[in-house]
Design an enzyme around this catalytic site. Structure first.
Site, PDB file in Angstrom:
ATOM      1  N   ASP A   7     -26.459 -25.121 -30.052  1.00 47.55           N
ATOM      2  CA  ASP A   7     -25.461 -24.067 -29.967  1.00 47.55           C
ATOM      3  C   ASP A   7     -25.304 -23.735 -28.481  1.00 47.55           C
ATOM      4  O   ASP A   7     -26.144 -24.124 -27.654  1.00 47.55           O
ATOM      5  CB  ASP A   7     -25.931 -22.850 -30.763  1.00 47.55           C
ATOM      6  CG  ASP A   7     -24.970 -21.687 -30.709  1.00 47.55           C
ATOM      7  OD1 ASP A   7     -23.757 -21.914 -30.866  1.00 47.55           O
ATOM      8  OD2 ASP A   7     -25.421 -20.553 -30.486  1.00 47.55           O
ATOM      9  N   ASP A   9     -23.534 -20.353 -26.934  1.00 45.28           N
ATOM     10  CA  ASP A   9     -23.586 -18.950 -26.520  1.00 45.28           C
ATOM     11  C   ASP A   9     -24.885 -18.278 -26.960  1.00 45.28           C
ATOM     12  O   ASP A   9     -25.270 -18.338 -28.130  1.00 45.28           O
ATOM     13  CB  ASP A   9     -22.387 -18.191 -27.088  1.00 45.28           C
ATOM     14  CG  ASP A   9     -21.076 -18.787 -26.597  1.00 45.28           C
ATOM     15  OD1 ASP A   9     -21.005 -19.147 -25.413  1.00 45.28           O
ATOM     16  OD2 ASP A   9     -20.141 -18.902 -27.413  1.00 45.28           O
ATOM     17  N   ASP A 183     -29.313 -19.378 -31.712  1.00 44.58           N
ATOM     18  CA  ASP A 183     -29.768 -17.984 -31.670  1.00 44.58           C
ATOM     19  C   ASP A 183     -29.322 -17.181 -32.876  1.00 44.58           C
ATOM     20  O   ASP A 183     -29.796 -16.066 -33.078  1.00 44.58           O
ATOM     21  CB  ASP A 183     -29.181 -17.298 -30.429  1.00 44.58           C
ATOM     22  CG  ASP A 183     -27.680 -17.066 -30.573  1.00 44.58           C
ATOM     23  OD1 ASP A 183     -27.255 -15.900 -30.654  1.00 44.58           O
ATOM     24  OD2 ASP A 183     -26.919 -18.050 -30.621  1.00 44.58           O
TER      25      ASP A 183
END
Length: 222
Positions: A7, A9, A183
């Site tokens: 991922d 961001d 996250d």
């Protein structure tokens, strides 16, 4: 094949590039500061809560690109990279990517942020393979506000990785080992699909799930 999926961001970056780009357009004078910031922040809270309508958000986020055209938007993004993104890239994140590349893993960034915002960021990390939200474009190359194909969001990330594999004549059965760093609880479907899920700078809900299931937790920026 060994896959290392990331991922972007709050995983490889210590910020949300989509949200930051929106704020950057305000600084450029492309959007009214109060109106845009209120809406941008609301969408971001919906994303964190897992309630975001991705189609509604894309219509909102790409509107300035259509209004200002390809050339002006690309020039603005180059400034965005220099002023916002490159200063935020941490050596520890670059090192993690390089370690997988050196091990012979196929590194792919898989993000729910659109390809206009993220392709130059992936290049800054030295990653050529990017799965992002593809934007429908008019004959002049301007975004229409619609998404082209399957959005790489939630369950769509699994579908898009499968499409990426299929385009190479492969399937999950051909993947010897797969890891995914993320996250966000939004990425639970892909985290559950890979061999090695890594909760990276996880939000509280993902951290709780990772702890319960014995997944590795990596706090990259501490």
């Amino acid at each position: 094949m060994r896959l290392a999926l990331f991922d972007l961001d709050h995983t490889l970056l210590p910020l949300d590039s989509d949200h930051a780009w929106g704020q950057f357009t305000v600084e450029l004078g492309w959007r009214d500061a109060e109106t845009h910031t209120r809406a941008n922040d609301a969408f971001y809270e919906q994303y964190k809560a897992g309630t975001l309508d991705i189609h509604e958000y894309i219509r909102f986020s790409v509107a300035p690109l259509a209004e200002h055209g390809v050339d002006k938007s690309n020039a603005a993004h180059r400034r965005f990279m220099d002023q916002v993104i490159r200063p935020a890239i941490r050596p520890v994140a670059v090192e993690l990517v390089r370690r997988h590349q050196a091990a012979g893993d196929q590194v792919v960034i898989v993000t729910a942020t659109n390809e206009f915002v993220t392709r130059p960021i992936a290049a800054a990390f030295g990653v050529s393979e990017l799965i992002a939200i593809d934007l429908e474009r008019d004959p002049q190359g301007n975004p229409t506000g619609a998404i082209w194909g399957t959005p790489s969001f939630r369950e769509g990330k699994v579908a898009r990785v499968e499409q990426w594999l299929a385009s190479r004549g492969l399937s999950w059965a051909d993947v010897e080992h797969s890891s995914f760093y993320s996250d966000s609880l939004n990425d639970l479907p892909l985290l559950e699909k890979v061999t090695e899920p890594v909760a990276t700078n996880p939000d509280p809900r993902l951290s709780a799930i990772a702890t319960e299931r014995g997944w590795r937790i990596l706090n990259l920026f501490e």
